[in-house]
Design an enzyme around this catalytic site. Structure first.
Site, PDB file in Angstrom:
ATOM      1  N   TYR A 124      36.899  74.181 109.845  1.00 13.20           N
ATOM      2  CA  TYR A 124      38.209  73.514 109.788  1.00 13.20           C
ATOM      3  C   TYR A 124      39.434  74.130 110.105  1.00 13.20           C
ATOM      4  CZ  TYR A 124      42.019  72.107 106.305  1.00 13.20           C
ATOM      5  OH  TYR A 124      42.820  71.672 105.740  1.00 13.20           O
ATOM      6  N   ILE A 125      39.478  75.506 109.784  1.00 15.90           N
ATOM      7  CA  ILE A 125      40.717  76.119 110.273  1.00 15.90           C
ATOM      8  C   ILE A 125      40.421  76.359 111.689  1.00 15.90           C
ATOM      9  CG2 ILE A 125      42.234  78.253 109.907  1.00 15.90           C
ATOM     10  CD1 ILE A 125      41.262  77.972 107.044  1.00 15.90           C
ATOM     11  N   ALA A 149      34.122  82.681 111.619  1.00 19.02           N
ATOM     12  CA  ALA A 149      32.670  82.346 111.121  1.00 19.02           C
ATOM     13  C   ALA A 149      32.416  83.143 109.751  1.00 19.02           C
ATOM     14  CB  ALA A 149      31.773  82.820 112.178  1.00 19.02           C
ATOM     15  N   ALA A 150      32.203  82.216 108.700  1.00 14.93           N
ATOM     16  CA  ALA A 150      31.953  83.013 107.430  1.00 14.93           C
ATOM     17  C   ALA A 150      31.579  81.720 106.396  1.00 14.93           C
ATOM     18  CB  ALA A 150      33.156  83.507 106.812  1.00 14.93           C
ATOM     19  N   TYR A 194      32.745  86.307  96.996  1.00 10.13           N
ATOM     20  CA  TYR A 194      33.202  85.689  98.291  1.00 10.13           C
ATOM     21  C   TYR A 194      34.854  86.838  98.663  1.00 10.13           C
ATOM     22  CZ  TYR A 194      36.486  83.163 101.352  1.00 10.13           C
ATOM     23  OH  TYR A 194      37.466  82.560 102.140  1.00 10.13           O
ATOM     24  N   ASN A 227      45.978  78.612 100.089  1.00 11.86           N
ATOM     25  CA  ASN A 227      45.271  77.582  99.857  1.00 11.86           C
ATOM     26  C   ASN A 227      45.148  76.402 101.407  1.00 11.86           C
ATOM     27  OD1 ASN A 227      45.232  78.489  97.036  1.00 11.86           O
ATOM     28  ND2 ASN A 227      44.008  76.428  96.744  1.00 11.86           N
ATOM     29  N   ARG A 275      48.939  76.742  92.641  1.00 16.67           N
ATOM     30  CA  ARG A 275      48.404  77.136  94.090  1.00 16.67           C
ATOM     31  C   ARG A 275      49.549  77.283  95.193  1.00 16.67           C
ATOM     32  NH1 ARG A 275      45.636  79.097  90.794  1.00 16.67           N
ATOM     33  NH2 ARG A 275      43.374  79.204  90.787  1.00 16.67           N
TER      34      ARG A 275
HETATM   35  N1  UFG Z   1      40.942  71.909  90.782  1.00 12.67           N
HETATM   36  C1  UFG Z   1      40.788  70.836  89.751  1.00 12.67           C
HETATM   37  N2  UFG Z   1      39.929  69.904  90.019  1.00 12.67           N
HETATM   38  C2  UFG Z   1      39.169  69.827  91.243  1.00 12.67           C
HETATM   39  C3  UFG Z   1      39.174  70.785  92.146  1.00 12.67           C
HETATM   40  C4  UFG Z   1      39.962  71.889  91.881  1.00 12.67           C
HETATM   41  O1  UFG Z   1      41.980  70.695  88.862  1.00 12.67           O
HETATM   42  O2  UFG Z   1      38.168  68.962  91.392  1.00 12.67           O
HETATM   43  C5  UFG Z   1      42.087  73.055  90.661  1.00 12.67           C
HETATM   44  C6  UFG Z   1      41.270  74.288  90.538  1.00 12.67           C
HETATM   45  O3  UFG Z   1      41.040  74.653  89.300  1.00 12.67           O
HETATM   46  C7  UFG Z   1      42.504  75.109  91.097  1.00 12.67           C
HETATM   47  C8  UFG Z   1      43.339  74.252  92.025  1.00 12.67           C
HETATM   48  O4  UFG Z   1      42.790  72.820  91.829  1.00 12.67           O
HETATM   49  O5  UFG Z   1      43.232  75.338  89.894  1.00 12.67           O
HETATM   50  C9  UFG Z   1      42.921  74.497  93.291  1.00 12.67           C
HETATM   51  O6  UFG Z   1      41.586  74.565  93.528  1.00 12.67           O
HETATM   52  P1  UFG Z   1      40.616  74.733  95.033  1.00 12.67           P
HETATM   53  O7  UFG Z   1      39.309  74.529  94.609  1.00 12.67           O
HETATM   54  O8  UFG Z   1      41.322  73.832  96.048  1.00 12.67           O
HETATM   55  O9  UFG Z   1      40.992  76.019  95.619  1.00 12.67           O
HETATM   56  P2  UFG Z   1      41.000  77.374  94.829  1.00 12.67           P
HETATM   57  O10 UFG Z   1      42.232  77.818  94.338  1.00 12.67           O
HETATM   58  O11 UFG Z   1      40.149  77.604  93.990  1.00 12.67           O
HETATM   59  O12 UFG Z   1      40.598  78.392  96.131  1.00 12.67           O
HETATM   60  C10 UFG Z   1      41.263  78.899  97.244  1.00 12.67           C
HETATM   61  C11 UFG Z   1      40.520  78.931  98.419  1.00 12.67           C
HETATM   62  C12 UFG Z   1      39.388  80.116  98.229  1.00 12.67           C
HETATM   63  C13 UFG Z   1      40.030  81.191  97.771  1.00 12.67           C
HETATM   64  C14 UFG Z   1      40.669  81.009  96.636  1.00 12.67           C
HETATM   65  C15 UFG Z   1      41.285  82.192  95.891  1.00 12.67           C
HETATM   66  O13 UFG Z   1      40.074  77.659  98.873  1.00 12.67           O
HETATM   67  O14 UFG Z   1      38.874  80.184  99.493  1.00 12.67           O
HETATM   68  O15 UFG Z   1      41.644  80.106  96.824  1.00 12.67           O
HETATM   69  O16 UFG Z   1      41.162  82.487  94.677  1.00 12.67           O
HETATM   70  F1  UFG Z   1      38.878  82.044  97.608  1.00 12.67           F
END
Ligand code: UFG
Length: 330
Positions: free
Chosen positions: A12-13, A75-76, A142, A171, A222
């Site tokens: 993606y990125i 890559a990860a 992670y 994010n 976020r």
């Molecule tokens: N969320 C929902 N419903 C969903 C999916 C997500 O309410 O169906 C909420 C999550 O609880 C969170 C916010 O939306 O509060 C964002 O969630 P994401 O899963 O989109 O992203 P994250 O903040 O969990 O993850 C991001 C990056 C990760 C990184 C992380 C650090 O994508 O790679 O931040 O905490 F590790």
């Protein structure tokens, strides 16, 4: 033309960065295993190598043949939940393989590396916005797997002169403005693509994970950063390394946070669809609020977000999802 080896350039990125590199006159060379990446995301005129970053012969052959002068390493594995279930996978795929990759890169005489790191290195932050010098105490494997790489880079710098910048993404979201590149994960866990898939009718409702957080509307906050701005940050980091800036970690975010409800409201406005919502319990491991302090990257790398207002992020992602409702290859 400077040749840049981009590991994970079909992701993606990575794929957005490959395009941005070409646009400003670099010569990207992609190495990708295609375990999570998409061949379709890399144009046919870009040199593409299918393989693994830990394959020392392959990596040194590419560096020699293509006369690579620097590396951007994406890559990860990047699923937080999966990392909790299978920490060994993350320490092997992210930490151990990166170590072998970087050792090979250094042995080939290439010293400059831009590394894809994460806000997950901070864990539950003590204060928000989060400055780079905050304590780093990841709360999932992670984040730990990425932090260990940053730490190893410090010591490789002292011993062998590695020049590195780790970009700690907040994010990542959005898509190319023409809808030709975007987010396509086999297992989608991220908020914005899930909201838009709901708008497309592929899911019944979007679940809000937790409505009792200590935030203005009770949902998590976020810092969403457009993938085009992320791509630009990698180019700035490459240039900065060439100019000899100090190595280290830089936040890549906007400094502004949006709640889950605000994201859904914007998605309703952009799509014109009354996206159904389900209030659900908290998801384990989600901090209340994650917002970047962005002074360092602005001052030292001269980078500024240009596309990361929530409307542009969601509009571009919506274009992508409408054009590619089932991702690449459709
Ligand atoms: N969320 C929902 N419903 C969903 C999916 C997500 O309410 O169906 C909420 C999550 O609880 C969170 C916010 O939306 O509060 C964002 O969630 P994401 O899963 O989109 O992203 P994250 O903040 O969990 O993850 C991001 C990056 C990760 C990184 C992380 C650090 O994508 O790679 O931040 O905490 F590790």
């Amino acid at each position: 033309m400077k040749k840049i080896l981009v590991s994970g350039g079909a992701g993606y990125i990575g794929s957005h960065t490959v395009r941005a590199l070409s646009e400003v006159g670099y010569g990207p060379v992609v190495l990708d295993s295609l375990i999570t990446g998409h061949r379709e995301a890399v144009p046919g005129n870009i040199p593409f190598y299918l393989g693994n970053i830990a394959d020392e012969d392959l990596v040194s052959d590419i560096i020699m043949k293509e006369k690579v002068s620097a590396v951007i390493h994406f890559a990860a594995r990047s699923l937080v939940g999966e990392s909790v279930q299978k920490p060994d996978l993350y320490f092997e795929e992210n930490t151990a393989k990166t170590h072998r990759f970087v050792s090979t890169v250094l042995q080939c005489g290439v010293n400059n590396i831009v590394f894809s790191s994460t806000a997950a290195t901070y864990g539950n932050p003590e204060k928000v916005p989060i400055p780079e010098e905050s304590k780093t105490e990841p709360i999932n494997p992670y984040g730990a797997s990425k932090l260990m790489i940053e730490q190893s880079f410090y010591w490789l710098e002292q011993a062998y002169g590695l020049k590195w910048i780790a970009l700690r993404y907040f994010n990542a979201a959005g898509a190319a403005l023409d809808g030709s590149l975007g987010e396509d994960h086999a297992t989608e866990t991220h908020l914005i693509p899930l909201v838009l898939k709901t708008a497309l009718g592929q899911r019944e409702a979007i679940s809000i994970f937790g409505t009792d957080y200590d935030t203005l509307d009770g949902t998590c906050i976020r810092d969403y950063i457009h993938v085009l701005d992320l791509a630009e940050a990698h180019i700035r980091a490459l240039e900065a390394l060439e100019q000899g800036v100090p190595c280290g970690a830089y936040n890549v975010g906007t400094g502004t946070g949006y709640s889950v409800r605000e994201v859904i409201a914007m998605a309703r406005r952009v799509t014109g669809i009354d996206i159904p919502v389900l209030e659900a319990p908290r998801r384990e491991g989600d901090p209340d609020s994650l917002v970047a302090k962005v002074g360092k990257i602005q001052k030292i790398l001269g980078w500024q977000a240009r596309y990361s207002d929530l409307e542009t992020i969601i509009k571009s992602a919506w274009q992508w999802h409408q054009k590619h409702p089932h991702g690449y290859g459709i």
